[in-house]
Motif scaffolding. Structure first.
Motif, PDB file in Angstrom:
ATOM      1  N   GLU A 135       0.830  -1.209   0.000  1.00  0.00           N
ATOM      2  CA  GLU A 135       0.000   0.000   0.000  1.00  0.00           C
ATOM      3  C   GLU A 135       0.864   1.259   0.000  1.00  0.00           C
ATOM      4  OE1 GLU A 135      -2.721   2.806  -0.226  1.00  0.00           O
ATOM      5  OE2 GLU A 135      -3.073   0.682  -0.617  1.00  0.00           O
ATOM      6  N   ILE A 136       1.913   1.263   0.780  1.00  0.00           N
ATOM      7  CA  ILE A 136       2.823   2.418   0.800  1.00  0.00           C
ATOM      8  C   ILE A 136       3.442   2.623  -0.577  1.00  0.00           C
ATOM      9  CG2 ILE A 136       5.086   3.166   1.695  1.00  0.00           C
ATOM     10  CD1 ILE A 136       4.042   2.057   4.437  1.00  0.00           C
ATOM     11  N   LYS A 137       3.861   1.553  -1.207  1.00  0.00           N
ATOM     12  CA  LYS A 137       4.455   1.663  -2.546  1.00  0.00           C
ATOM     13  C   LYS A 137       3.437   2.184  -3.558  1.00  0.00           C
ATOM     14  CE  LYS A 137       6.162  -2.468  -2.883  1.00  0.00           C
ATOM     15  NZ  LYS A 137       6.983  -3.543  -3.452  1.00  0.00           N
ATOM     16  N   ARG A 138       2.205   1.672  -3.494  1.00  0.00           N
ATOM     17  CA  ARG A 138       1.156   2.146  -4.413  1.00  0.00           C
ATOM     18  C   ARG A 138       0.874   3.629  -4.189  1.00  0.00           C
ATOM     19  NH1 ARG A 138      -1.041  -3.159  -3.315  1.00  0.00           N
ATOM     20  NH2 ARG A 138      -2.327  -2.284  -1.656  1.00  0.00           N
ATOM     21  N   ARG A 139       0.838   4.048  -2.938  1.00  0.00           N
ATOM     22  CA  ARG A 139       0.578   5.457  -2.624  1.00  0.00           C
ATOM     23  C   ARG A 139       1.692   6.349  -3.183  1.00  0.00           C
ATOM     24  NH1 ARG A 139       0.936   6.712   3.256  1.00  0.00           N
ATOM     25  NH2 ARG A 139       0.290   4.567   3.208  1.00  0.00           N
ATOM     26  N   ILE A 140       2.932   5.937  -3.032  1.00  0.00           N
ATOM     27  CA  ILE A 140       4.065   6.710  -3.548  1.00  0.00           C
ATOM     28  C   ILE A 140       3.911   6.928  -5.056  1.00  0.00           C
ATOM     29  CG2 ILE A 140       6.557   6.596  -4.030  1.00  0.00           C
ATOM     30  CD1 ILE A 140       6.836   5.238  -1.221  1.00  0.00           C
ATOM     31  N   THR A 147      10.165   7.594 -11.052  1.00  0.00           N
ATOM     32  CA  THR A 147      11.552   7.194 -11.302  1.00  0.00           C
ATOM     33  C   THR A 147      12.113   6.410 -10.117  1.00  0.00           C
ATOM     34  OG1 THR A 147      12.481   9.239 -10.426  1.00  0.00           O
ATOM     35  CG2 THR A 147      11.990   9.188 -12.813  1.00  0.00           C
ATOM     36  N   LEU A 148      13.060   5.541 -10.408  1.00  0.00           N
ATOM     37  CA  LEU A 148      13.629   4.638  -9.418  1.00  0.00           C
ATOM     38  C   LEU A 148      14.219   5.368  -8.216  1.00  0.00           C
ATOM     39  CD1 LEU A 148      14.482   1.776  -8.574  1.00  0.00           C
ATOM     40  CD2 LEU A 148      16.582   2.130  -9.879  1.00  0.00           C
ATOM     41  N   LEU A 149      15.045   6.374  -8.450  1.00  0.00           N
ATOM     42  CA  LEU A 149      15.714   7.027  -7.328  1.00  0.00           C
ATOM     43  C   LEU A 149      14.722   7.749  -6.429  1.00  0.00           C
ATOM     44  CD1 LEU A 149      18.998   8.306  -9.002  1.00  0.00           C
ATOM     45  CD2 LEU A 149      18.658   6.271  -7.582  1.00  0.00           C
ATOM     46  N   GLN A 150      13.755   8.439  -6.995  1.00  0.00           N
ATOM     47  CA  GLN A 150      12.750   9.114  -6.183  1.00  0.00           C
ATOM     48  C   GLN A 150      11.913   8.080  -5.416  1.00  0.00           C
ATOM     49  OE1 GLN A 150       9.947  11.566  -8.331  1.00  0.00           O
ATOM     50  NE2 GLN A 150       9.116  12.457  -6.459  1.00  0.00           N
ATOM     51  N   TYR A 151      11.530   7.014  -6.090  1.00  0.00           N
ATOM     52  CA  TYR A 151      10.753   5.940  -5.464  1.00  0.00           C
ATOM     53  C   TYR A 151      11.524   5.344  -4.277  1.00  0.00           C
ATOM     54  CZ  TYR A 151       8.553   1.269  -5.263  1.00  0.00           C
ATOM     55  OH  TYR A 151       7.951   0.096  -4.875  1.00  0.00           O
ATOM     56  N   SER A 152      12.789   5.035  -4.494  1.00  0.00           N
ATOM     57  CA  SER A 152      13.620   4.467  -3.427  1.00  0.00           C
ATOM     58  C   SER A 152      13.753   5.435  -2.260  1.00  0.00           C
ATOM     59  CB  SER A 152      15.001   4.108  -3.969  1.00  0.00           C
ATOM     60  OG  SER A 152      14.885   3.095  -4.939  1.00  0.00           O
ATOM     61  N   ASN A 153      13.976   6.697  -2.550  1.00  0.00           N
ATOM     62  CA  ASN A 153      14.110   7.702  -1.491  1.00  0.00           C
ATOM     63  C   ASN A 153      12.826   7.830  -0.688  1.00  0.00           C
ATOM     64  OD1 ASN A 153      16.766   8.316  -2.094  1.00  0.00           O
ATOM     65  ND2 ASN A 153      16.242  10.013  -3.435  1.00  0.00           N
ATOM     66  N   GLU A 154      11.687   7.805  -1.366  1.00  0.00           N
ATOM     67  CA  GLU A 154      10.421   8.010  -0.678  1.00  0.00           C
ATOM     68  C   GLU A 154      10.016   6.838   0.206  1.00  0.00           C
ATOM     69  OE1 GLU A 154       7.236   9.989  -2.568  1.00  0.00           O
ATOM     70  OE2 GLU A 154       8.581  11.161  -3.841  1.00  0.00           O
ATOM     71  N   LYS A 155      10.517   5.664  -0.061  1.00  0.00           N
ATOM     72  CA  LYS A 155      10.163   4.523   0.796  1.00  0.00           C
ATOM     73  C   LYS A 155      11.283   4.149   1.766  1.00  0.00           C
ATOM     74  CE  LYS A 155      11.356   0.925  -2.493  1.00  0.00           C
ATOM     75  NZ  LYS A 155      11.425  -0.481  -2.349  1.00  0.00           N
ATOM     76  N   HIS A 156      12.382   4.880   1.724  1.00  0.00           N
ATOM     77  CA  HIS A 156      13.553   4.551   2.536  1.00  0.00           C
ATOM     78  C   HIS A 156      13.234   4.476   4.035  1.00  0.00           C
ATOM     79  CE1 HIS A 156      17.734   4.246   3.744  1.00  0.00           C
ATOM     80  NE2 HIS A 156      17.499   5.220   4.614  1.00  0.00           N
ATOM     81  N   GLU A 160      13.526   1.154   6.530  1.00  0.00           N
ATOM     82  CA  GLU A 160      14.347   1.106   7.744  1.00  0.00           C
ATOM     83  C   GLU A 160      13.520   0.602   8.933  1.00  0.00           C
ATOM     84  OE1 GLU A 160      17.714   1.605   8.202  1.00  0.00           O
ATOM     85  OE2 GLU A 160      17.713   1.574   6.011  1.00  0.00           O
ATOM     86  N   GLN A 161      12.280   1.085   9.052  1.00  0.00           N
ATOM     87  CA  GLN A 161      11.393   0.621  10.123  1.00  0.00           C
ATOM     88  C   GLN A 161      11.045  -0.857   9.936  1.00  0.00           C
ATOM     89  OE1 GLN A 161       8.046   3.242   9.800  1.00  0.00           O
ATOM     90  NE2 GLN A 161       9.226   5.053  10.379  1.00  0.00           N
ATOM     91  N   LEU A 162      10.812  -1.241   8.694  1.00  0.00           N
ATOM     92  CA  LEU A 162      10.507  -2.631   8.371  1.00  0.00           C
ATOM     93  C   LEU A 162      11.677  -3.531   8.758  1.00  0.00           C
ATOM     94  CD1 LEU A 162       8.585  -4.667   6.971  1.00  0.00           C
ATOM     95  CD2 LEU A 162       9.702  -4.054   4.807  1.00  0.00           C
TER      96      LEU A 162
END
Length: 175
Positions: A135-140, A147-156, A160-162
């Motif tokens: 769900e977090i990934k879909r929301r992002i 783009t990959l880098l923005q996507y990775s940054n936004e879920k970082h 870390e919590q996971l």
């Protein structure tokens, strides 16, 4: 040559496991003697998860020399060598075509190896967590990330919590 690329998400596809296995067979033949282990990881390795339709493959090596032997073999197979790609201690290669693959080469049972395996096992064992992450990934992506880098940054921060929850779960299982 840049690591950044356009991304999109897809619902879980049972064929992702087959695609990993097919590529695994080729990798074992080509680089098997230089590896300690080869594992499917990331969201495509977790049944039910939404993911970028790219098979992530973790290649564990015992030494830098083995990594140096592997790189030319993978580039001959059509993989693009992107070096560490911003993550020290990991070598990153990708192959795009009919199917997409990322190979991450790192120290077998080192921190990066262990973290990826722990997260995979935790998500496989906790469907609610896997759905929350999906769900977090879909929301992002719904909010405009493409783009990959923005996507990775936004879920970082979430990853870390996971990882912290996965480590606590793993420690509880092994004690």
């Amino acid at each position: 040559m840049t690591i950044d690329e356009a991304i999109h998400l897809e619902p879980y596809d049972k064929q992702w496991a087959d695609r990993f296995y097919d590529e695994y067979q080729i990798l074992i033949e080509e680089i098997g003697p230089y590896t300690a282990a080869i594992e499917h990881f990331g969201s495509t390795s977790v049944p039910g998860m939404t993911a970028k339709p790219i098979i992530d493959i973790l290649v564990g090596v015992e030494s830098t020399q083995h990594a140096n032997e592997i790189i030319p073999k993978l580039t001959a197979m059509g993989y693009e060598d992107l070096g560490e790609a911003g993550i020290p201690g990991r070598l990153y290669l990708r192959k795009r075509g009919r199917h997409a693959y990322n190979v991450h080469i790192g120290s077998y049972r080192g921190d990066k190896w262990n973290h990826n395996i722990i997260i995979r096992e935790y998500l496989r064992a906790h469907a609610v967590e896997a759905e929350r992450y999906s769900e977090i990934k879909r929301r992002i992506v719904t909010q405009g990330t493409r783009t990959l880098l923005q996507y990775s940054n936004e879920k970082h921060a979430y990853v870390e919590q996971l990882l912290a929850r996965a480590k606590a779960w793993m420690n509880g299982r092994t004690s």
